[in-house]
Each structure stands twice: as C-alpha cells, then as structure tokens.
Design an enzyme around this catalytic site. Structure first.
Site, PDB file in Angstrom:
ATOM      1  N   ASP A  76       0.835  -1.204   0.000  1.00 34.26           N
ATOM      2  CA  ASP A  76       0.000   0.000   0.000  1.00 34.26           C
ATOM      3  C   ASP A  76       0.867   1.251   0.000  1.00 34.26           C
ATOM      4  O   ASP A  76       1.471   1.595   1.011  1.00 34.26           O
ATOM      5  CB  ASP A  76      -0.900  -0.013   1.236  1.00 34.26           C
ATOM      6  CG  ASP A  76      -1.770   1.225   1.339  1.00 34.26           C
ATOM      7  OD1 ASP A  76      -1.863   1.970   0.349  1.00 34.26           O
ATOM      8  OD2 ASP A  76      -2.362   1.444   2.406  1.00 34.26           O
ATOM      9  N   ASP A 135      -1.208   6.834  -7.846  1.00 37.70           N
ATOM     10  CA  ASP A 135      -1.645   5.746  -6.973  1.00 37.70           C
ATOM     11  C   ASP A 135      -1.765   4.455  -7.767  1.00 37.70           C
ATOM     12  O   ASP A 135      -2.738   4.239  -8.460  1.00 37.70           O
ATOM     13  CB  ASP A 135      -2.986   6.100  -6.336  1.00 37.70           C
ATOM     14  CG  ASP A 135      -3.518   4.982  -5.452  1.00 37.70           C
ATOM     15  OD1 ASP A 135      -2.725   4.109  -5.072  1.00 37.70           O
ATOM     16  OD2 ASP A 135      -4.714   4.974  -5.161  1.00 37.70           O
TER      17      ASP A 135
END
Length: 491
Positions: free
Chosen positions: A101, A319
């Site tokens: 992440d 992202d």
C-alpha cells in the site's frame, strides 16, 4: 494506496516465485504476488465503485486520526488486482501475506487475540496471526516509550492508562476499520552473501498488531493478514530501515500490462536513461505531482491549470492501487471532446452506461491519438491509446473501446492509476522528493541503484525476471547495504 486497487480474484493458486541470486555481497529478497483474473471481464461501474470507496479514504486521510488503508470496497471477487508480499516477523520468523500500500505508512498484521479477524480467505492463502508471546524478540511499545509519544503527535497512535500500551485505531470512509497496539520485533528477509549464497538477515521494526477489524476487512472472500504501508512518514518500514542505512529511501516498480502479467517492485532506484523526473508536492500525505497541462495529438487542451492546484481537496495523486484514472471535470470534458474529434472519421462514438465508447473497426493504434500529461520540471508522461482506453468486448463485429479516464466533480483530486502506470518504470524517490517514469518492457531486466549515503548512488547491477522459468537472476557488485527486492507474480 492499498494500492488496494489492484484488487481481488476470489480464487487462485498462490504461486510462489523461485528466486535464484548471483552476487558478491548484499541484497535482500522478498516475493510479491498479485491476484489477477487474466480473462475475466470487469464492468467499468464495478471498477468505479471500488475506486470510489478507496478515494473516500484518500480524501479523508488529511483529517487527524484517519488513515487511508487499502480496504476492498466492493463484494465483487473479480475486481482487478491485489499486490501483496510475504513478510516474516518475529523469532522464530512467521510468515504473513500483507498487501502493498503506497498510500499508508504502517505495517500491521492480525494478532492472535483478534476475535473479529477472518479465520480463512477466499484468496486461497492460509491466514496467520502474530503472537508476541511466542516470539523471543518481541517487545510491546508502551505509552512511556519516546517513540509512542512521537507517533501520538502525528495522530497515528493513542495511549490508554488501562494497559499502558501504545495503541492505534483507524477508521475508513467506507465503514471499515482496525485497531490494535504497536510491537517492536524482527523483520526477516534474505541477504545475498556471495554467488548462489543467500543468508537470513533481520532488522527490528515497529509494526501494528491488530486486535479488532470491522467492515470489509472482516470479509472472508478478500481476507489477508495485513497491510504493508509504503508511505513517506517516519513510521513506514521504508523510513525505519532507510534511517538506519539498511535500505535506500526510494522504491520503484515496473508493472507489465498485458494478460501474462509480471513485474518488479524494488526498494531501490531503477536506472534507465529515458527516465524523466518531476518534483513531488511537499508536505503531502500522498505522492502528489504538479500536473500543468494535457495535450491530445500534440495540441494543448483549453484547461485552466488552477484545476490541478494542490490543496486539501484537489491536486494530482499517483496511486498504483487505483485501477482506472480520474480527472477533474474541467479537464475530463475537454479531453473526451478532443479524442472524439480526432477519431470520429474512423470510429463510431457512442455512450454506454455513462461511458464514452467507440466502435473501432481496426487497431486503436492506427486511429487514436497520443496523449501527453505535462508536469513540472518539463516532464511529460506520454500515453498510448491502451493507456487511456479500456477494451470492452465487441459490438456489431467491431471492437468496443471505452475511455478509461473517469470524471471527478470539481473540486476534486485527479488520480493517476494503474491504467496509465502500467508498462512503465516508476520511481518514488522519497529522499530527493521526486517521482520519475519511463516507458519500459517490464519483462526485461532492469538496472538498480541503491543509496549508499545521503546523496550517493551505486549501480547495483541488473535485475531480470525470466517469465518462462519463473527464475530471477540478480547480479550485484560489492556493497555493504541491503537491497530488498519484491517480485510480482501475476496469477
């Protein structure tokens, strides 16, 4: 962001990459796997729903006490992608599958005392639970610990006089959450000591032990042991290890975009002469860039640059955990109009389920224009048609392609997701506060550099992945710093 967005296939065999290393000295290796349904079609609306849940967490992350973990936002088991790696914690080392992440900072895994944590996973992996009492090197972080006081100041921890443990509690916009306490213990990995010789190495890190989970985190079909935060803050494992000179404060990935998959994620800097860099926006919780303009077929679009300006509720984020790509309305509308104008003589535009789509009688490369995203520092990310279009079957014998960019209502954040990041080297240079990229065939070998000091970089040789044998070869020159390498296996 839990990167998250490379999401989930409900059923897969957890293949493990066999790693063979040839080196003189210094190198750590971890395997990284990705759940990915190769031939499963996915509704764009399902992808948007997944992204919406994720982005709710992203936007709320600037609020004190709220952290954007990678939590699955839909019950659809075929939402695309989940990157995870196996980490070993404790003494003796115990293995945990944790999601990669880039949008959060903390490494956390489920505790054996967790009553709400899933006991099995639809991902086909065995879930494990951390037991501090079973590790000879584990120590609980107390409220009196100086480290806890520093974390509390950043709203990433809290203290309770009841048990004197430095604790955390994270809540997400989709209703999911986790809470627990911090532990210090050994993170184990493989260190290259010589030709064909790999030795066990370890370093103490602070991580979270989750005693409670709620929402999507408790669902069996998407259960995993925890989250491996790759953010910029001091508590991330990258920051902890780099502050002690164990790893560089830079990581890179190269994600292969075709159906066969594959790729590399490395704690170090991938080197290539074609990489261009753009500065990161300072003092941001995510990897924000200064997007300045967009060009279609070489023509700048009439977009006010102010719509890309970074603030608490707008800006441009990179992202790799977001599947699609999102543009604010003031940029999205001119973009779609320009692309449609270029192809209208060769492809038939139509709208399907709210998406701008086209019936294409031939190759998209022959019809659709190149697109350039222009950033500060003179860095441009040039997109091929496949980087902004999504293939969506066939209509009347012609291929159906839809714009993969999605509209964000103003004010809003533009998010560059996996759609545009694939088939590129992407370097997150946290130390120098810059992000770089270059088009690349991610099945090829890459050159890797690691930090040897504050401003010194050393060419560590070549890292290559053989797709046929699933064997990795890594050649190092002598050095005394550990390089962690994570290999991506697509299933």
């Amino acid at each position: 962001m839990p990167r998250g967005e490379l999401l989930i296939s409900a059923f897969f065999a957890a293949a493990v990459v066999v790693v063979q290393v040839s080196a003189v000295y210094g190198g750590g290796v971890l395997t990284l796997e990705r759940a990915f349904p190769l031939n499963q079609g996915v509704e764009l609306e399902a992808l948007r729903a997944r992204d919406r849940a994720r982005h709710a967490r992203i936007l709320q992350s600037v609020v004190g006490g709220v952290v954007d973990f990678s939590v699955v936002g839909t019950s659809d088991p075929y939402i695309v992608g989940l990157y995870f790696t196996k980490v070993k914690l404790g003494s003796p080392p115990k293995e945990f599958n944790v999601q990669i992440d880039t949008g959060s900072d903390i490494l956390w895994v489920a505790c054996n005392s967790c009553s709400d944590c899933p006991q099995s996973s639809g991902l086909g992996i065995e879930l494990n639970f951390f037991d501090a009492a079973s590790s000879s090197t584990a120590s609980l972080v107390s409220c009196s610990d100086a480290m806890c006081a520093s974390i509390v100041q950043t709203a990433a921890a809290k203290c309770s006089g009841q048990n004197n443990l430095c604790s955390y509690s994270f809540q997400y916009g989709d209703g999911s959450g986790t809470s627990g306490y911090y532990v210090t213990d050994l993170l184990s990995f493989d260190t290259v000591m010589g030709p064909s010789l790999v030795a066990n190495s370890s370093a103490p890190v602070v991580f979270g032990c989750s005693t409670d989970q709620s929402g999507d985190l408790t669902k069996i079909d998407k259960a995993i042991d925890g989250i491996f935060g790759f953010g910029q803050q001091d508590l991330s494992v990258i920051s902890q290890l780099s502050s002690r000179g164990i790893t560089p404060k830079v990581f890179s990935h190269c994600l292969k975009g075709d159906g066969s998959g594959g790729g590399i994620l490395v704690l170090g800097e991938i080197l290539d002469s074609s990489i261009v860099y753009s500065p990161l926006v300072p003092s941001q919780p995510h990897y924000n860039l200064y997007l300045q303009s967009i060009a279609v077929n070489g023509q700048l679009l009439p977009i006010d640059p102010a719509v890309f300006a970074t603030s608490t509720n707008r800006g441009t984020i990179v992202d790799s955990g977001t599947t699609l790509t999102y543009l604010v309305e003031e940029a999205y509308d001119p973009f779609v109009i320009a692309v449609t104008a270029v192809v209208s003589q060769s492809a038939t535009p139509f709208v399907s389920k709210g998406n701008q789509c086209y019936r294409v009688p031939t190759s998209i490369n022959e019809i659709f224009p190149p697109v350039a995203l222009n950033f500060a520092g003179g860095a441009s990310m040039v997109l091929r048609p496949v980087d902004y279009l999504v293939h969506y079957g066939f209509v009347d014998g012609a291929a159906m392609w839809c714009i993969g960019f999605q509209k964000v209502q103003e004010p809003g954040v533009s998010i560059l997701g996996d759609l545009v990041l694939k088939d590129k080297i992407v370097v997150y240079d946290v130390a120098r506060q810059r992000l770089g990229w270059a088009d690349y065939d991610c099945s090829m070998s890459v050159n890797v550099s690691i930090t040897f000091g504050k401003d010194e970089f050393l060419n560590a040789g070549q890292l290559s992945v053989s797709r046929s044998s699933k064997t990795t070869l890594f050649k190092l020159i002598p050095l005394s710093i550990t390089l962690l390498i994570l290999f991506i296996q697509f299933l």
